[in-house]
Design a protein around this motif. Structure first.
Motif, PDB file in Angstrom:
ATOM      1  N   VAL A   1       9.212   0.527  17.084  1.00 52.78           N
ATOM      2  CA  VAL A   1      10.691   0.534  17.607  1.00 52.78           C
ATOM      3  C   VAL A   1      11.029   2.255  17.320  1.00 52.78           C
ATOM      4  CG1 VAL A   1      13.193   0.142  16.854  1.00 52.78           C
ATOM      5  CG2 VAL A   1      11.504  -1.485  16.617  1.00 52.78           C
ATOM      6  N   VAL A   2      10.704   2.911  16.180  1.00 48.49           N
ATOM      7  CA  VAL A   2      11.056   4.209  16.305  1.00 48.49           C
ATOM      8  C   VAL A   2      10.247   5.358  16.684  1.00 48.49           C
ATOM      9  CG1 VAL A   2      12.814   3.678  14.450  1.00 48.49           C
ATOM     10  CG2 VAL A   2      10.473   4.438  13.631  1.00 48.49           C
ATOM     11  N   GLY A   3       9.050   4.984  17.244  1.00 48.96           N
ATOM     12  CA  GLY A   3       7.975   5.864  17.618  1.00 48.96           C
ATOM     13  C   GLY A   3       7.441   6.525  16.691  1.00 48.96           C
ATOM     14  N   ASP A   4       6.828   7.813  16.875  1.00 53.88           N
ATOM     15  CA  ASP A   4       5.894   8.500  16.204  1.00 53.88           C
ATOM     16  C   ASP A   4       6.682   8.946  14.822  1.00 53.88           C
ATOM     17  OD1 ASP A   4       3.882   8.693  18.028  1.00 53.88           O
ATOM     18  OD2 ASP A   4       4.567  10.495  18.986  1.00 53.88           O
ATOM     19  N   LEU A   5       5.693   8.794  13.798  1.00 53.92           N
ATOM     20  CA  LEU A   5       6.078   9.314  12.316  1.00 53.92           C
ATOM     21  C   LEU A   5       5.047  10.136  12.080  1.00 53.92           C
ATOM     22  CD1 LEU A   5       6.817   5.583  11.109  1.00 53.92           C
ATOM     23  CD2 LEU A   5       8.673   7.356  11.810  1.00 53.92           C
ATOM     24  N   HIS A   6       5.465  11.207  11.429  1.00 51.42           N
ATOM     25  CA  HIS A   6       4.487  12.350  11.184  1.00 51.42           C
ATOM     26  C   HIS A   6       4.640  12.612   9.507  1.00 51.42           C
ATOM     27  CE1 HIS A   6       3.651  13.557  15.310  1.00 51.42           C
ATOM     28  NE2 HIS A   6       4.675  12.983  15.464  1.00 51.42           N
ATOM     29  N   PHE A   7       3.525  12.526   8.803  1.00 51.21           N
ATOM     30  CA  PHE A   7       3.528  12.730   7.492  1.00 51.21           C
ATOM     31  C   PHE A   7       2.653  13.727   7.097  1.00 51.21           C
ATOM     32  CE2 PHE A   7       4.811   8.295   8.380  1.00 51.21           C
ATOM     33  CZ  PHE A   7       5.742   8.226   7.673  1.00 51.21           C
ATOM     34  N   SER A   8       2.936  14.260   5.846  1.00 50.51           N
ATOM     35  CA  SER A   8       1.795  15.093   5.053  1.00 50.51           C
ATOM     36  C   SER A   8       1.483  13.950   3.940  1.00 50.51           C
ATOM     37  CB  SER A   8       2.286  16.340   4.458  1.00 50.51           C
ATOM     38  OG  SER A   8       3.412  16.309   3.537  1.00 50.51           O
ATOM     39  N   TYR A   9       0.088  14.094   3.483  1.00 51.46           N
ATOM     40  CA  TYR A   9      -0.129  13.342   2.315  1.00 51.46           C
ATOM     41  C   TYR A   9      -1.147  13.750   1.328  1.00 51.46           C
ATOM     42  CZ  TYR A   9      -4.810  13.085   4.461  1.00 51.46           C
ATOM     43  OH  TYR A   9      -6.040  13.298   4.916  1.00 51.46           O
ATOM     44  N   GLU A  10      -1.143  13.139   0.154  1.00 52.69           N
ATOM     45  CA  GLU A  10      -1.738  13.364  -1.099  1.00 52.69           C
ATOM     46  C   GLU A  10      -2.519  12.143  -1.496  1.00 52.69           C
ATOM     47  OE1 GLU A  10      -2.400  16.406  -2.382  1.00 52.69           O
ATOM     48  OE2 GLU A  10      -1.198  17.595  -0.993  1.00 52.69           O
ATOM     49  N   SER A  11      -3.593  11.992  -1.914  1.00 53.14           N
ATOM     50  CA  SER A  11      -4.324  10.963  -2.413  1.00 53.14           C
ATOM     51  C   SER A  11      -4.881  11.296  -3.749  1.00 53.14           C
ATOM     52  CB  SER A  11      -5.208  10.263  -1.519  1.00 53.14           C
ATOM     53  OG  SER A  11      -6.427  11.097  -1.251  1.00 53.14           O
ATOM     54  N   LEU A  12      -4.530  10.606  -4.934  1.00 48.51           N
ATOM     55  CA  LEU A  12      -4.977  10.940  -6.045  1.00 48.51           C
ATOM     56  C   LEU A  12      -5.492   9.845  -6.608  1.00 48.51           C
ATOM     57  CD1 LEU A  12      -1.354  12.181  -6.983  1.00 48.51           C
ATOM     58  CD2 LEU A  12      -3.229  13.571  -6.558  1.00 48.51           C
ATOM     59  N   GLN A  13      -6.582   9.832  -7.740  1.00 48.30           N
ATOM     60  CA  GLN A  13      -7.244   8.839  -8.343  1.00 48.30           C
ATOM     61  C   GLN A  13      -7.106   8.984  -9.737  1.00 48.30           C
ATOM     62  OE1 GLN A  13     -11.597   9.204  -7.249  1.00 48.30           O
ATOM     63  NE2 GLN A  13     -11.088   7.234  -6.273  1.00 48.30           N
ATOM     64  N   PRO A  14      -6.413   7.762 -10.348  1.00 47.96           N
ATOM     65  CA  PRO A  14      -6.504   7.889 -11.979  1.00 47.96           C
ATOM     66  C   PRO A  14      -7.617   8.284 -12.544  1.00 47.96           C
ATOM     67  CG  PRO A  14      -5.609   5.972 -10.973  1.00 47.96           C
ATOM     68  CD  PRO A  14      -6.308   6.468  -9.723  1.00 47.96           C
ATOM     69  N   PRO A  15      -7.474   9.032 -13.701  1.00 47.47           N
ATOM     70  CA  PRO A  15      -8.596   9.333 -14.522  1.00 47.47           C
ATOM     71  C   PRO A  15      -9.245   8.039 -14.970  1.00 47.47           C
ATOM     72  CG  PRO A  15      -6.608  10.679 -15.181  1.00 47.47           C
ATOM     73  CD  PRO A  15      -6.277   9.641 -14.206  1.00 47.47           C
ATOM     74  N   GLY A  16     -10.760   7.999 -15.099  1.00 54.66           N
ATOM     75  CA  GLY A  16     -11.275   6.888 -15.403  1.00 54.66           C
ATOM     76  C   GLY A  16     -11.123   5.620 -14.750  1.00 54.66           C
ATOM     77  N   ASP A  17     -10.602   5.738 -13.341  1.00 55.97           N
ATOM     78  CA  ASP A  17     -10.517   4.229 -12.478  1.00 55.97           C
ATOM     79  C   ASP A  17     -10.769   4.922 -11.050  1.00 55.97           C
ATOM     80  OD1 ASP A  17     -10.172   2.043 -11.414  1.00 55.97           O
ATOM     81  OD2 ASP A  17      -8.218   1.424 -12.327  1.00 55.97           O
ATOM     82  N   GLU A  18     -12.253   4.700 -10.547  1.00 54.74           N
ATOM     83  CA  GLU A  18     -12.486   5.258  -9.293  1.00 54.74           C
ATOM     84  C   GLU A  18     -12.020   4.231  -8.312  1.00 54.74           C
ATOM     85  OE1 GLU A  18     -16.493   5.590 -10.021  1.00 54.74           O
ATOM     86  OE2 GLU A  18     -16.623   7.219 -11.205  1.00 54.74           O
ATOM     87  N   ASN A  19     -11.692   2.958  -8.806  1.00 47.37           N
ATOM     88  CA  ASN A  19     -11.413   1.836  -7.782  1.00 47.37           C
ATOM     89  C   ASN A  19     -10.054   1.760  -7.336  1.00 47.37           C
ATOM     90  OD1 ASN A  19     -14.034   1.054  -7.711  1.00 47.37           O
ATOM     91  ND2 ASN A  19     -13.761  -0.415  -9.659  1.00 47.37           N
ATOM     92  N   GLN A  20      -9.189   2.920  -7.810  1.00 49.22           N
ATOM     93  CA  GLN A  20      -7.947   2.873  -7.552  1.00 49.22           C
ATOM     94  C   GLN A  20      -7.444   4.288  -6.815  1.00 49.22           C
ATOM     95  OE1 GLN A  20      -4.674   1.381  -9.856  1.00 49.22           O
ATOM     96  NE2 GLN A  20      -6.131  -0.043 -11.030  1.00 49.22           N
ATOM     97  N   THR A  21      -6.695   4.338  -5.726  1.00 43.74           N
ATOM     98  CA  THR A  21      -6.350   5.605  -5.283  1.00 43.74           C
ATOM     99  C   THR A  21      -4.780   5.294  -5.054  1.00 43.74           C
ATOM    100  OG1 THR A  21      -8.389   5.934  -4.178  1.00 43.74           O
ATOM    101  CG2 THR A  21      -6.607   7.170  -3.290  1.00 43.74           C
ATOM    102  N   LEU A  22      -4.227   6.399  -5.500  1.00 47.19           N
ATOM    103  CA  LEU A  22      -2.559   6.450  -5.185  1.00 47.19           C
ATOM    104  C   LEU A  22      -2.358   7.273  -3.979  1.00 47.19           C
ATOM    105  CD1 LEU A  22       0.398   5.828  -5.719  1.00 47.19           C
ATOM    106  CD2 LEU A  22       0.223   7.793  -7.427  1.00 47.19           C
ATOM    107  N   CYS A  23      -1.994   7.087  -2.762  1.00 45.47           N
ATOM    108  CA  CYS A  23      -1.487   7.752  -1.732  1.00 45.47           C
ATOM    109  C   CYS A  23      -0.005   7.871  -1.680  1.00 45.47           C
ATOM    110  CB  CYS A  23      -2.081   7.029  -0.388  1.00 45.47           C
ATOM    111  SG  CYS A  23      -3.809   6.930  -0.339  1.00 45.47           S
ATOM    112  N   VAL A  24       0.530   9.095  -1.448  1.00 43.91           N
ATOM    113  CA  VAL A  24       1.894   9.604  -1.211  1.00 43.91           C
ATOM    114  C   VAL A  24       1.923  10.091   0.067  1.00 43.91           C
ATOM    115  CG1 VAL A  24       3.550  10.746  -2.150  1.00 43.91           C
ATOM    116  CG2 VAL A  24       1.977   9.944  -3.779  1.00 43.91           C
ATOM    117  N   TYR A  25       2.800   9.451   0.907  1.00 39.55           N
ATOM    118  CA  TYR A  25       3.087  10.179   2.276  1.00 39.55           C
ATOM    119  C   TYR A  25       4.414  10.761   2.454  1.00 39.55           C
ATOM    120  CZ  TYR A  25      -1.038   7.757   3.795  1.00 39.55           C
ATOM    121  OH  TYR A  25      -2.222   7.048   3.868  1.00 39.55           O
ATOM    122  N   LEU A  26       4.660  11.980   2.711  1.00 38.45           N
ATOM    123  CA  LEU A  26       5.946  12.482   2.739  1.00 38.45           C
ATOM    124  C   LEU A  26       6.398  13.087   3.978  1.00 38.45           C
ATOM    125  CD1 LEU A  26       5.457  14.575  -0.487  1.00 38.45           C
ATOM    126  CD2 LEU A  26       6.964  12.700  -0.359  1.00 38.45           C
TER     127      LEU A  26
END
Length: 111
Positions: free
Chosen positions: A51-76
């Motif tokens: 509907v709204v077309g192209d969306l452009h983001f910068s992103y960062e992905s972070l892994q919590p200490p001690g948990d390699e199976n989880q990744t938090l991705c932040v899109y701005l």
């Protein structure tokens, strides 16, 4: 995907998905056979919304200490950008009307 396949070789669903993609997509097969594993922790990306077309983001992905199976991705989106405006429009579709409180007892089927 290759990183996950190497990290969880016993994951049957992932193996089935890779097999299906390899058989049905020449592009995926070429990419998969290239064997490159790249893990990106930050950068830029874009999506196309129907509907709204192209969306452009910068992103960062972070892994919590001690948990390699989880990744938090932040899109701005860039503040004041067309993407920021498009996200504002999309978020308004589910927002309650200004000043209206949600009904604590919505009518269900057959009410």
């Amino acid at each position: 995907m290759r990183h996950e396949a190497g990290y969880c070789p016993q994951d049957r669903k992932l193996a089935d998905l890779i097999g299906e993609l390899t058989l049905n997509s020449t592009e995926f097969s070429t990419w998969w056979n290239d064997h490159r594993v790249v893990r990106r922790n930050h950068g830029t990306t874009h999506y196309r919304h129907p509907v709204v077309g192209d969306l452009h983001f910068s992103y960062e992905s972070l892994q919590p200490p001690g948990d390699e199976n989880q990744t938090l991705c932040v899109y701005l989106p860039e503040p004041g950008s067309a993407t920021a405006e498009s996200l504002r429009i999309l978020s308004s579709w589910n927002a309650p009307a200004t000043g209206a409180a949600p009904d604590p007892h919505p009518a269900g089927p057959g009410a």
